[in-house]
Scaffold this motif. Structure first.
Motif, PDB file in Angstrom:
ATOM      1  N   ASP A   1       0.835  -1.206   0.000  1.00 61.98           N
ATOM      2  CA  ASP A   1       0.000   0.000   0.000  1.00 61.98           C
ATOM      3  C   ASP A   1       0.869   1.255   0.000  1.00 61.98           C
ATOM      4  N   ARG A   2       1.965   1.217   0.761  1.00 64.09           N
ATOM      5  CA  ARG A   2       2.885   2.352   0.839  1.00 64.09           C
ATOM      6  C   ARG A   2       4.322   1.857   0.746  1.00 64.09           C
ATOM      7  N   LEU A   3       5.202   2.707   0.220  1.00 63.56           N
ATOM      8  CA  LEU A   3       6.618   2.402   0.120  1.00 63.56           C
ATOM      9  C   LEU A   3       7.398   3.393   0.979  1.00 63.56           C
ATOM     10  N   VAL A   4       8.243   2.879   1.838  1.00 59.67           N
ATOM     11  CA  VAL A   4       9.146   3.712   2.632  1.00 59.67           C
ATOM     12  C   VAL A   4      10.551   3.477   2.095  1.00 59.67           C
ATOM     13  N   VAL A   5      11.150   4.516   1.531  1.00 63.87           N
ATOM     14  CA  VAL A   5      12.445   4.401   0.879  1.00 63.87           C
ATOM     15  C   VAL A   5      13.412   5.390   1.518  1.00 63.87           C
ATOM     16  N   THR A   6      14.548   4.906   1.943  1.00 60.79           N
ATOM     17  CA  THR A   6      15.555   5.826   2.457  1.00 60.79           C
ATOM     18  C   THR A   6      16.184   6.582   1.294  1.00 60.79           C
ATOM     19  N   SER A   7      16.692   7.773   1.581  1.00 57.37           N
ATOM     20  CA  SER A   7      17.289   8.586   0.517  1.00 57.37           C
ATOM     21  C   SER A   7      18.491   7.884  -0.111  1.00 57.37           C
ATOM     22  N   ALA A   8      19.253   7.155   0.712  1.00 52.09           N
ATOM     23  CA  ALA A   8      20.392   6.399   0.173  1.00 52.09           C
ATOM     24  C   ALA A   8      19.917   5.271  -0.734  1.00 52.09           C
ATOM     25  N   ALA A   9      18.794   4.638  -0.367  1.00 51.69           N
ATOM     26  CA  ALA A   9      18.248   3.564  -1.199  1.00 51.69           C
ATOM     27  C   ALA A   9      17.744   4.113  -2.526  1.00 51.69           C
ATOM     28  N   LEU A  10      17.173   5.315  -2.506  1.00 50.23           N
ATOM     29  CA  LEU A  10      16.679   5.925  -3.742  1.00 50.23           C
ATOM     30  C   LEU A  10      17.837   6.183  -4.702  1.00 50.23           C
ATOM     31  N   GLU A  11      18.955   6.658  -4.174  1.00 52.79           N
ATOM     32  CA  GLU A  11      20.140   6.861  -5.010  1.00 52.79           C
ATOM     33  C   GLU A  11      20.660   5.526  -5.546  1.00 52.79           C
ATOM     34  N   LYS A  12      20.622   4.510  -4.706  1.00 54.27           N
ATOM     35  CA  LYS A  12      21.083   3.185  -5.113  1.00 54.27           C
ATOM     36  C   LYS A  12      20.216   2.620  -6.236  1.00 54.27           C
ATOM     37  N   ILE A  13      18.917   2.821  -6.120  1.00 57.24           N
ATOM     38  CA  ILE A  13      17.980   2.311  -7.141  1.00 57.24           C
ATOM     39  C   ILE A  13      18.273   2.962  -8.490  1.00 57.24           C
ATOM     40  N   GLN A  14      18.479   4.261  -8.470  1.00 49.89           N
ATOM     41  CA  GLN A  14      18.761   4.941  -9.729  1.00 49.89           C
ATOM     42  C   GLN A  14      20.115   4.542 -10.299  1.00 49.89           C
ATOM     43  N   GLU A  15      21.041   4.235  -9.412  1.00 47.76           N
ATOM     44  CA  GLU A  15      22.369   3.801  -9.875  1.00 47.76           C
ATOM     45  C   GLU A  15      22.326   2.405 -10.473  1.00 47.76           C
ATOM     46  N   VAL A  16      21.573   1.500  -9.849  1.00 44.02           N
ATOM     47  CA  VAL A  16      21.564   0.096 -10.261  1.00 44.02           C
ATOM     48  C   VAL A  16      20.624  -0.137 -11.441  1.00 44.02           C
TER      49      VAL A  16
END
Length: 210
Positions: free
Chosen positions: A192-207
């Motif tokens: 229902d909701r996603l909790v994403v850390t700012s470091a994880a968001l950068e990692k997702i865009q990198e990977v």
């Protein structure tokens, strides 16, 4: 490109983060995400279910009674599928349910599914340092400050493994914790909701960037 508000441990705005992923067109987005989810669910099946046919069950070597003269229906084996204890007609056999999908399509589906949940996403600062010890109550309180209801299914995404965070949320059935490198379309769509850390968001865009 989408700008996301980053919240701190207390729930106040602490800056912004940019999410910029290459996604599928509107005409194909639903189709490719659906294919990725179907593939994941099929590939999770073990395919070990097995039943025995009449040639595999024990017994049945002797004809139960003579062909004619008894008044009963003719029978050649007591392990016929019509008999109790007999074999199974067209029963399940071990098989491989795997579905193939190109790597580029899988990654495109993942990016599309993730960016489609922007409205349900909460980007937060890394909060591992806020927990001196595993405390489920503190994490649940923080999630309420982030605007998440207690009965909502939450997918929490972090950049690195954290024993403190893992032990804080492992007893909460509505929260699933995964790493940014282990994203999958099924979990993203199911939550229902996603909790994403700012470091994880950068990692997702990198990977996962194209």
């Amino acid at each position: 490109m989408v700008d996301c508000v980053v919240k701190d441990w207390q729930g106040a705005d602490a800056g912004t983060a940019t999410l910029d992923l290459s996604v599928a067109s509107e005409d194909n987005a639903a189709h490719i995400v659906h294919r990725a989810i179907v593939r994941q669910m099929h590939n999770a099946r073990q395919g070990t279910l097995s039943s025995k046919t009449r040639s595999e069950v024990r017994g049945g070597g002797r004809k139960p009674w003579r062909q004619k003269g008894t008044g009963r229906a003719r029978a050649g084996s007591n392990r016929s599928p019509l008999w109790r204890g007999g074999g199974v007609i067209f029963g399940p056999k071990p098989r491989d349910f795997a579905v193939k999908m190109n790597r580029k399509e899988r990654r495109l589906a993942l990016r599309t599914a993730f960016q489609s949940r922007v409205d349900d996403m909460v980007v937060v600062q890394g909060f591992e340092e806020q927990l001196s010890a595993p405390k489920t109550k503190e994490v649940l309180s923080a999630m309420q400050r982030w605007g998440i209801e207690p009965d909502q299914k939450v997918l929490m995404i972090t950049a690195e493994k954290s024993d403190v965070i893992h032990r804080s949320v492992r007893n909460v059935p509505s929260i699933k914790l995964i790493l940014a490198t282990n994203l999958n379309a099924y979990d993203i769509v199911l939550a229902d909701r996603l909790v994403v850390t700012s470091a994880a968001l950068e990692k997702i865009q990198e990977v996962y960037s194209a």
